[in-house]
Design a protein around this motif. Structure first.
Motif, PDB file in Angstrom:
ATOM      1  N   GLU A 261       8.450  12.511   4.025  1.00 56.76           N
ATOM      2  CA  GLU A 261       9.098  11.240   4.350  1.00 56.76           C
ATOM      3  C   GLU A 261      10.462  11.468   4.996  1.00 56.76           C
ATOM      4  O   GLU A 261      10.828  10.791   5.963  1.00 56.76           O
ATOM      5  CB  GLU A 261       9.257  10.392   3.084  1.00 56.76           C
ATOM      6  CG  GLU A 261       7.950   9.857   2.533  1.00 56.76           C
ATOM      7  CD  GLU A 261       8.177   8.928   1.358  1.00 56.76           C
ATOM      8  OE1 GLU A 261       9.360   8.628   1.069  1.00 56.76           O
ATOM      9  OE2 GLU A 261       7.193   8.502   0.742  1.00 56.76           O
TER      10      GLU A 261
ATOM     11  N   ALA B 111       0.832  -1.203   0.000  1.00 59.70           N
ATOM     12  CA  ALA B 111       0.000   0.000   0.000  1.00 59.70           C
ATOM     13  C   ALA B 111       0.866   1.253   0.000  1.00 59.70           C
ATOM     14  O   ALA B 111       2.012   1.237   0.446  1.00 59.70           O
ATOM     15  CB  ALA B 111      -0.924  -0.005   1.216  1.00 59.70           C
ATOM     16  N   GLU B 112       0.317   2.332  -0.520  1.00 57.49           N
ATOM     17  CA  GLU B 112       1.000   3.616  -0.525  1.00 57.49           C
ATOM     18  C   GLU B 112       0.350   4.528   0.510  1.00 57.49           C
ATOM     19  O   GLU B 112      -0.859   4.494   0.719  1.00 57.49           O
ATOM     20  CB  GLU B 112       0.932   4.258  -1.910  1.00 57.49           C
ATOM     21  CG  GLU B 112       1.695   3.479  -2.972  1.00 57.49           C
ATOM     22  CD  GLU B 112       1.695   4.196  -4.311  1.00 57.49           C
ATOM     23  OE1 GLU B 112       1.107   5.304  -4.373  1.00 57.49           O
ATOM     24  OE2 GLU B 112       2.270   3.664  -5.272  1.00 57.49           O
ATOM     25  N   TYR B 113       1.185   5.356   1.151  1.00 57.89           N
ATOM     26  CA  TYR B 113       0.686   6.233   2.201  1.00 57.89           C
ATOM     27  C   TYR B 113       1.144   7.662   1.935  1.00 57.89           C
ATOM     28  O   TYR B 113       2.226   7.891   1.386  1.00 57.89           O
ATOM     29  CB  TYR B 113       1.203   5.785   3.573  1.00 57.89           C
ATOM     30  CG  TYR B 113       0.715   4.416   3.994  1.00 57.89           C
ATOM     31  CD1 TYR B 113      -0.462   4.272   4.719  1.00 57.89           C
ATOM     32  CD2 TYR B 113       1.440   3.272   3.666  1.00 57.89           C
ATOM     33  CE1 TYR B 113      -0.908   3.018   5.113  1.00 57.89           C
ATOM     34  CE2 TYR B 113       0.998   2.012   4.050  1.00 57.89           C
ATOM     35  CZ  TYR B 113      -0.177   1.892   4.777  1.00 57.89           C
ATOM     36  OH  TYR B 113      -0.617   0.650   5.160  1.00 57.89           O
ATOM     37  N   ASP B 114       0.310   8.598   2.342  1.00 60.32           N
ATOM     38  CA  ASP B 114       0.696  10.003   2.329  1.00 60.32           C
ATOM     39  C   ASP B 114       1.332  10.326   3.669  1.00 60.32           C
ATOM     40  O   ASP B 114       0.770  10.018   4.724  1.00 60.32           O
ATOM     41  CB  ASP B 114      -0.523  10.906   2.103  1.00 60.32           C
ATOM     42  CG  ASP B 114      -1.098  10.739   0.700  1.00 60.32           C
ATOM     43  OD1 ASP B 114      -0.307  10.469  -0.219  1.00 60.32           O
ATOM     44  OD2 ASP B 114      -2.328  10.869   0.545  1.00 60.32           O
ATOM     45  N   VAL B 115       2.520  10.920   3.630  1.00 58.93           N
ATOM     46  CA  VAL B 115       3.271  11.190   4.846  1.00 58.93           C
ATOM     47  C   VAL B 115       3.420  12.689   5.030  1.00 58.93           C
ATOM     48  O   VAL B 115       3.779  13.415   4.099  1.00 58.93           O
ATOM     49  CB  VAL B 115       4.669  10.536   4.779  1.00 58.93           C
ATOM     50  CG1 VAL B 115       5.446  10.817   6.056  1.00 58.93           C
ATOM     51  CG2 VAL B 115       4.540   9.037   4.559  1.00 58.93           C
TER      52      VAL B 115
END
Length: 210
Positions: free
Chosen positions: A132, A124-128
């Motif tokens: 980052e 999965a991809e996440y917004d950080v």
């Protein structure tokens, strides 16, 4: 008195160094005096040592160690860092581990996690936020500290278990020796008493015949 604990750690560490690629160029960062003294006597480059680790290590002790080795890594004094220690299994068994601490990468994290639990690759991809890089600047030092802290606690547990086993063995051997000596003493005492009785009886018989 820790039995064969120290010799096992040193032997396994030497084996790891021999098997590791590029092992001709390495240096030792020792936590504890035994390992430091061993490698110094053999002319090995001990670049850093931390003596006097408490029986119940505190996180502040570990933070000091991690700060120093991280500074050395950032200066380019070494390009990889492995933490070598004895992993506690139970009171009678410990197993050697060599965990990669620096540089921190996905492979090292997955390897560390897989030793304790089964992990699945993250897809999965996440917004950080905030970014980052900023998050990693905070998280990675904490990860390094927790890795070293866990290794030191694990090693200390193995050391205490080995010490307990060695002392129990020594106590059992001492008890066996005491029992053996008491038996020898009682036999010698009984023999002396028997000799005295025989001499007294013989003397009485000699007097009665006069």
């Amino acid at each position: 008195m820790v039995g064969s604990y120290n010799s096992n750690v040193i032997r396994e560490t030497n084996q790891f160094i021999e098997n590791h690629s590029g092992s001709n160029d390495y240096q030792i960062l020792a936590v504890g005096g035994t390992g430091s003294d061993f490698y110094r006597k053999r002319g090995t480059n001990v670049a850093y040592e931390y003596r006097g680790v408490s029986d119940v290590p505190t996180f502040n002790e570990v933070r000091q160690i991690v700060k120093m080795v991280t500074t050395m890594y950032n200066k380019g004094e070494f390009d990889e860092l492995y933490v070598c220690y004895e992993h506690f299994v139970n009171r009678l068994i410990s197993r050697f581990r060599a965990e990669k601490m620096l540089p921190i990468d996905d492979e090292a994290i997955q390897s560390q996690a897989s030793q304790d639990i089964k992990v699945k690759p993250m897809t999965a991809e996440y917004d950080v936020e905030p970014s980052e890089k900023e998050v990693l600047n905070v998280v990675l030092p904490q990860y390094s500290e927790s890795l070293v802290y866990g290794a030191i606690l694990d090693a200390k547990t193995s050391e205490h278990a080995s010490s307990s086993t060695a002392m129990k063995s020594a106590s059992d051997n001492a008890d066996d020796l005491i029992s053996s000596l008491e038996l020898q003493y009682n036999r010698a005492r009984q023999a002396a008493i028997t000799t005295e009785i025989t001499e007294i009886t013989g003397g009485q018989e000699a007097l009665s015949q006069q």
